[in-house]
Design a protein around this motif. Sequence first.
Motif, PDB file in Angstrom:
ATOM      1  N   GLN A 127      -8.873  -5.517   5.166  1.00 35.41           N
ATOM      2  CA  GLN A 127      -9.692  -4.836   3.997  1.00 35.41           C
ATOM      3  C   GLN A 127      -9.572  -6.501   2.704  1.00 35.41           C
ATOM      4  O   GLN A 127      -8.628  -7.073   2.721  1.00 35.41           O
ATOM      5  CB  GLN A 127      -9.059  -3.854   3.379  1.00 35.41           C
ATOM      6  CG  GLN A 127      -9.288  -3.061   4.848  1.00 35.41           C
ATOM      7  CD  GLN A 127      -8.728  -1.636   4.329  1.00 35.41           C
ATOM      8  OE1 GLN A 127      -7.756  -1.701   3.363  1.00 35.41           O
ATOM      9  NE2 GLN A 127      -8.502  -0.686   5.225  1.00 35.41           N
TER      10      GLN A 127
ATOM     11  N   ILE B 266      -9.922  -5.399  -0.015  1.00 35.64           N
ATOM     12  CA  ILE B 266      -9.022  -4.975  -0.789  1.00 35.64           C
ATOM     13  C   ILE B 266      -8.056  -3.839  -0.659  1.00 35.64           C
ATOM     14  O   ILE B 266      -8.380  -3.076   0.138  1.00 35.64           O
ATOM     15  CB  ILE B 266      -9.862  -4.664  -2.978  1.00 35.64           C
ATOM     16  CG1 ILE B 266     -10.337  -5.301  -3.233  1.00 35.64           C
ATOM     17  CG2 ILE B 266      -9.017  -3.477  -3.335  1.00 35.64           C
ATOM     18  CD1 ILE B 266     -11.665  -4.678  -4.043  1.00 35.64           C
TER      19      ILE B 266
ATOM     20  N   GLY C 264      -6.429  -0.986  -0.549  1.00 37.07           N
ATOM     21  CA  GLY C 264      -6.423   0.541  -1.152  1.00 37.07           C
ATOM     22  C   GLY C 264      -6.278   1.078  -0.391  1.00 37.07           C
ATOM     23  O   GLY C 264      -6.274   1.173   0.208  1.00 37.07           O
TER      24      GLY C 264
ATOM     25  N   HIS D  32      -2.683   0.554  -7.524  1.00 38.84           N
ATOM     26  CA  HIS D  32      -3.698   0.282  -6.719  1.00 38.84           C
ATOM     27  C   HIS D  32      -4.419  -0.426  -7.521  1.00 38.84           C
ATOM     28  O   HIS D  32      -4.086  -0.814  -8.463  1.00 38.84           O
ATOM     29  CB  HIS D  32      -3.950   1.656  -6.568  1.00 38.84           C
ATOM     30  CG  HIS D  32      -5.075   1.921  -6.129  1.00 38.84           C
ATOM     31  ND1 HIS D  32      -6.622   1.010  -5.319  1.00 38.84           N
ATOM     32  CD2 HIS D  32      -5.150   2.950  -5.082  1.00 38.84           C
ATOM     33  CE1 HIS D  32      -6.352   1.738  -4.320  1.00 38.84           C
ATOM     34  NE2 HIS D  32      -6.581   2.710  -4.337  1.00 38.84           N
ATOM     35  N   GLN D  33      -4.890  -1.571  -6.693  1.00 36.50           N
ATOM     36  CA  GLN D  33      -5.912  -2.382  -7.349  1.00 36.50           C
ATOM     37  C   GLN D  33      -7.655  -1.515  -7.951  1.00 36.50           C
ATOM     38  O   GLN D  33      -7.539  -0.703  -7.300  1.00 36.50           O
ATOM     39  CB  GLN D  33      -6.019  -3.736  -6.161  1.00 36.50           C
ATOM     40  CG  GLN D  33      -5.106  -3.648  -6.248  1.00 36.50           C
ATOM     41  CD  GLN D  33      -4.747  -5.222  -4.749  1.00 36.50           C
ATOM     42  OE1 GLN D  33      -5.851  -6.181  -5.395  1.00 36.50           O
ATOM     43  NE2 GLN D  33      -4.215  -5.262  -3.590  1.00 36.50           N
TER      44      GLN D  33
ATOM     45  N   ASP E 275     -11.525  -1.322  -7.079  1.00 37.25           N
ATOM     46  CA  ASP E 275     -12.400  -1.270  -6.062  1.00 37.25           C
ATOM     47  C   ASP E 275     -14.054  -0.894  -6.791  1.00 37.25           C
ATOM     48  O   ASP E 275     -13.689  -0.032  -6.782  1.00 37.25           O
ATOM     49  CB  ASP E 275     -11.703  -0.140  -4.933  1.00 37.25           C
ATOM     50  CG  ASP E 275     -12.479  -1.060  -3.131  1.00 37.25           C
ATOM     51  OD1 ASP E 275     -13.464  -1.301  -3.867  1.00 37.25           O
ATOM     52  OD2 ASP E 275     -11.772  -0.213  -2.442  1.00 37.25           O
TER      53      ASP E 275
ATOM     54  N   ASP F 278     -16.550  -1.265  -5.533  1.00 32.81           N
ATOM     55  CA  ASP F 278     -17.795  -1.286  -3.853  1.00 32.81           C
ATOM     56  C   ASP F 278     -16.939   0.319  -3.926  1.00 32.81           C
ATOM     57  O   ASP F 278     -17.866   1.773  -3.956  1.00 32.81           O
ATOM     58  CB  ASP F 278     -17.396  -2.072  -2.821  1.00 32.81           C
ATOM     59  CG  ASP F 278     -18.768  -1.484  -2.136  1.00 32.81           C
ATOM     60  OD1 ASP F 278     -19.351  -1.483  -2.151  1.00 32.81           O
ATOM     61  OD2 ASP F 278     -17.578  -0.477  -0.672  1.00 32.81           O
ATOM     62  N   TYR F 279     -15.672   0.971  -3.539  1.00 31.44           N
ATOM     63  CA  TYR F 279     -15.446   2.418  -3.705  1.00 31.44           C
ATOM     64  C   TYR F 279     -16.126   3.180  -4.578  1.00 31.44           C
ATOM     65  O   TYR F 279     -17.082   4.101  -4.964  1.00 31.44           O
ATOM     66  CB  TYR F 279     -13.888   2.341  -4.002  1.00 31.44           C
ATOM     67  CG  TYR F 279     -13.871   3.743  -3.385  1.00 31.44           C
ATOM     68  CD1 TYR F 279     -14.133   5.100  -2.669  1.00 31.44           C
ATOM     69  CD2 TYR F 279     -12.666   4.745  -4.113  1.00 31.44           C
ATOM     70  CE1 TYR F 279     -13.562   6.119  -2.159  1.00 31.44           C
ATOM     71  CE2 TYR F 279     -12.676   6.007  -4.562  1.00 31.44           C
ATOM     72  CZ  TYR F 279     -12.971   6.624  -3.242  1.00 31.44           C
ATOM     73  OH  TYR F 279     -12.721   7.791  -3.249  1.00 31.44           O
TER      74      TYR F 279
END
Length: 524
Positions: free
Chosen positions: A201, A203, A205, A461-462, A464, A466-467
């Motif tokens: 992936q 990222i 996540g 957590h980074q 994201d 797109d999420y």
Amino acid sequence: MALDEHIYNLRREKLKQIEALGQATYRSKYEFTHTLDQILRDFSAKSAEELEHSRVNVRVAGRIMAIRLMGKAGFAHLQQGGQKLQIYVKKDAVGDKGFELYKLLDLGDHIGVSGYLFRTRTGELTVHVEEITFLSKDLLPLPEKWHGLTDVELRYRQRYVDLVMNPEVREVFLKRTRMIQSMRRTFDSHGFMEVETPMMQPIAGGAVARPFVTHHNTLDMDLYLRIAPELYLKRLLVGGFDRVYEINRNFRNEGLGWRWNPEFTMLEAYQAYTNYEGIMNLTQESITEAAIAVNGSPKSKWTRQEDGKDIIEELDWSNWQRLTMREAIIKFWPDQAGAKPEISEFASAEGVQKLVQRFNAGHAHMAYDANAPTGKNIAALFEAAAEEHLMQPTVIYEFPTAVSPLSKQKPDEPEWTERFEIFAGQMEISNGFSELNDPEDQRRRFEAQLKERERGDEEAHQMDEDYIRALSYGMPPAGGVGIGIDRVCMLLTDSHTIRDVILFPLLRPEKSSSTEGAESTEAN
């Protein structure tokens, strides 16, 4: 010359002699009529007279686990599929070449035999061999003593030998398979679809963990081995798959321990139009059904250590208790720490700090970070005060927002979320929640996690984007859960390290020869 090397050379010479008898040294297949399990299941109840009257002809294959020669005859035990069956070899029946082959066999060799079933004078079901076919040579000696080796890592490193020598180890992995099959049945029966999501992936996540990093040469980009499939599975909810699950391998660049392996298996499931209570009920059902599939009962044995002694607990997977995190802290508050806390004391940073001070003064020291969010300190207090008491299957629910970046907040208490974890045997085995589906709220949670990263938390957590974009297309309300397959398997099989339920656990590099430490014996 080392003992194993000497035996290896002797057996290579035997292999040449076997070839000289006209036998293929490594045959490609063997046509059998029965498995050992079939023979034992179908004919163990037959008397010697019944076997003699009906003359049951069989062709079977297996590994030699015992062998002895007595003049012009001999006995051996074949092992296959966890079962053992005796064979009887007589020179008059197999001929000169056949008997010469028999005398060249060693423990661990694979052979096929054809003949008929009978009972010996001691009543043991046996194959009276009429033809022997050589299939494969064991060039290294099987150990004489294997179970309980002081160098336990050798058993994990040479799992192939561990499975041959220890039936109880084989049984653990058969039970693991039954457990996973049961969980699949449960989720399938509730209309879930099994899917696959990326293991590499861009990222990392879906969880709070430190990832492994790899590099894709063609795209010239770094990728992460997934720490969880969560964000991809929830993208599928956006896409219209309302009930999805994945039995997935995850990779977290963390320490090794009796509960931790950097590569592990989880079942993650997401259901639209329900909340954490709905997915909580389904999770309990799946684990209870798995316990019955593995042990034939919703109860399982769990051995724990106390003061150097083994204490056997009976875990009852049909009898669950549920407590909020705050209720659990209150219930298990140590007597020596003074009066039990009031719910109101969890409402402020000052109140939580005083609780930690009381806990430390009367019990044991736990770290308090004045710069951390209050919820993070409450979660740490729960771990210190309550976790060790969670022996029976227990659902802990309502977690602080500060430690739940993907969970939906409680409408009446925004500092708390609709999240649950399942504990048993004093360890966490499952984590689930009402899924956060507000894209703006999700962005704020990610931004809060980024601040934690700036404070030095490498597991935070980074972001994201797109999420967040996926959520912006509209995700239905949903409940989701992750179930730790390895830990549940530990509890259902009374295995006290995660290495015992993973076929090939990660180990440090070998310091010496791969065969060091294995005591052996020659058959002939």
